[in-house]
Design an enzyme around this catalytic site. Structure first.
Site, PDB file in Angstrom:
ATOM      1  N   HIS A 238       0.914  -0.933  -0.067  1.00  0.00           N
ATOM      2  CA  HIS A 238      -0.002  -0.022   0.056  1.00  0.00           C
ATOM      3  C   HIS A 238       0.936   1.222   0.011  1.00  0.00           C
ATOM      4  CE1 HIS A 238       0.647  -0.639   4.280  1.00  0.00           C
ATOM      5  NE2 HIS A 238       0.284   0.526   4.547  1.00  0.00           N
TER       6      HIS A 238
ATOM      7  N   HIS B  21       1.591   3.848   2.024  1.00  0.00           N
ATOM      8  CA  HIS B  21       1.796   4.630   3.238  1.00  0.00           C
ATOM      9  C   HIS B  21       3.467   4.656   3.085  1.00  0.00           C
ATOM     10  CE1 HIS B  21      -2.156   3.772   5.601  1.00  0.00           C
ATOM     11  NE2 HIS B  21      -1.864   4.887   4.920  1.00  0.00           N
TER      12      HIS B  21
ATOM     13  N   ASP C 241       5.927   4.533   5.025  1.00  0.00           N
ATOM     14  CA  ASP C 241       6.664   3.491   5.705  1.00  0.00           C
ATOM     15  C   ASP C 241       6.720   2.036   4.895  1.00  0.00           C
ATOM     16  OD1 ASP C 241       3.763   3.272   6.588  1.00  0.00           O
ATOM     17  OD2 ASP C 241       4.568   1.649   8.179  1.00  0.00           O
ATOM     18  N   HIS C 242       6.114   2.189   3.807  1.00  0.00           N
ATOM     19  CA  HIS C 242       5.891   1.101   2.790  1.00  0.00           C
ATOM     20  C   HIS C 242       6.556   1.261   1.620  1.00  0.00           C
ATOM     21  CE1 HIS C 242       3.552  -1.154   5.822  1.00  0.00           C
ATOM     22  NE2 HIS C 242       3.318  -0.230   6.237  1.00  0.00           N
TER      23      HIS C 242
ATOM     24  N   HIS D  51      -7.388  -0.965   5.818  1.00  0.00           N
ATOM     25  CA  HIS D  51      -6.549  -0.333   6.167  1.00  0.00           C
ATOM     26  C   HIS D  51      -6.297   1.144   5.421  1.00  0.00           C
ATOM     27  CE1 HIS D  51      -2.667   0.965   8.156  1.00  0.00           C
ATOM     28  NE2 HIS D  51      -1.866   0.930   6.894  1.00  0.00           N
TER      29      HIS D  51
ATOM     30  N   ASP E 256      -0.042  -4.068   6.125  1.00  0.00           N
ATOM     31  CA  ASP E 256      -0.623  -3.688   7.206  1.00  0.00           C
ATOM     32  C   ASP E 256      -2.284  -4.091   7.441  1.00  0.00           C
ATOM     33  OD1 ASP E 256       1.694  -2.414   8.162  1.00  0.00           O
ATOM     34  OD2 ASP E 256       0.817  -0.213   7.656  1.00  0.00           O
TER      35      ASP E 256
ATOM     36  N   HIS F  25       4.939  -4.780  10.222  1.00  0.00           N
ATOM     37  CA  HIS F  25       5.299  -4.302  11.453  1.00  0.00           C
ATOM     38  C   HIS F  25       5.554  -5.411  12.587  1.00  0.00           C
ATOM     39  CE1 HIS F  25       4.517  -0.030  10.289  1.00  0.00           C
ATOM     40  NE2 HIS F  25       3.611  -0.378   9.708  1.00  0.00           N
TER      41      HIS F  25
HETATM   42 FE    FE Z   1       2.760   0.748   7.974  1.00  0.00          FE
HETATM   43 ZN    ZN Z   2       0.153   1.302   6.665  1.00  0.00          ZN
END
Ligand code: FE
Ligand code: ZN
Length: 239
Positions: free
Chosen positions: A54, A56, A58-59, A112, A131, A169
């Site tokens: 996805h 975001h 942090d990905h 999410h 996530d 995570h």
């Molecule tokens: Fe994340």
């Molecule tokens: Zn995420």
């Protein structure tokens, strides 16, 4: 196919999927470029693809740099291509993607985010769940509805129970406190918590989990209906 777990940022996991014969590799959800580059160089690999579950940061944070450095192709969800940085190959729900020994099925699992996907490497029985499904938890519902997240989890529940779960995570210990609070008599959960603490004490990841373990211990996967799921999701958001 060999799988290397790479810790990124605070508590993210990125993964390298390696063809040990050709040394080609895929990275899943590179949060940042540096730790990925270090691992690729130390193992002498050739990065061919970057896969994102996805959009975001942090990905996808490492997409641009890794693509430029290795001339790799970025793979993401067709309906989310406007917000996956540097996307080259867009895949649809249920599509099977193949390159050499790598073969994965795409599941669209909104909740999410609306465009969240999971990659299921069916030959290895490995699910990269981003996530959506965590060990002992599930992602926060940011863009979708609880109904969507609940049905996304139902879809993942239908995979073979031996399926290994590689999530986005290291939230397992935190998640376990919530599960235990609402499911205090669950023996499988209590024993899994012992394992988790042991792994963390050694500095090891608690990943991968298996679908079988999650079905026994993850209170969100164990939710029988969307009402119960929504109640738990709300409680967890304020936990
Ligand atoms: Fe994340
Ligand atoms: Zn995420």
């Amino acid at each position: 196919m060999k799988i290397e777990i790479i810790k990124c940022l605070e508590d993210n996991f990125s993964y390298l999927l390696i063809d040990e014969l050709t040394k080609s590799t895929i990275v899943i959800d590179p949060s940042e470029a540096k730790p990925i580059i270090n691992k690729i160089e130390s193992l002498n690999l050739k990065l061919k693809f970057i896969m994102n579950t996805h959009h975001h940061y942090d990905h996808v944070g490492g997409n641009k740099e890794l693509k430029k450095l290795y001339n790799a192709k970025v793979i993401g969800f067709d309906e989310d291509k406007h917000r996956i940085p540097e996307i080259d190959i867009s895949l649809k729900n249920d599509e099977t993607w193949k390159d050499g020994i790598f073969e994965a099925k795409v599941f669209h699992v909104p909740g999410h985010t609306l465009g969240h996907i999971c990659f299921y490497f069916f030959k290895e029985n490995a699910l990269f769940s981003g996530d959506t499904l965590f060990s002992l938890g599930c992602g926060r519902v940011f863009e979708g509805t609880n109904e969507q997240m609940f049905s996304s989890l139902q879809l993942l529940k239908n995979l073979p129970i031996e399926t290994k779960i590689y999530c986005g995570h290291e939230y397992t210990l935190k998640n376990s406190n919530f599960c235990l609070k609402h499911d205090p008599e669950n023996k499988a959960l209590i024993s899994k918590i012992g394992f988790i603490k042991n792994q963390l004490a050694k500095g090891h990841p608690t990943i991968p989990s298996t679908l079988e373990e999650e079905l026994q211990t993850n209170i969100f996967l164990r939710s029988k209906n969307v009402e119960n799921f929504s109640k738990l999701r709300d409680l967890k958001d304020n936990f």
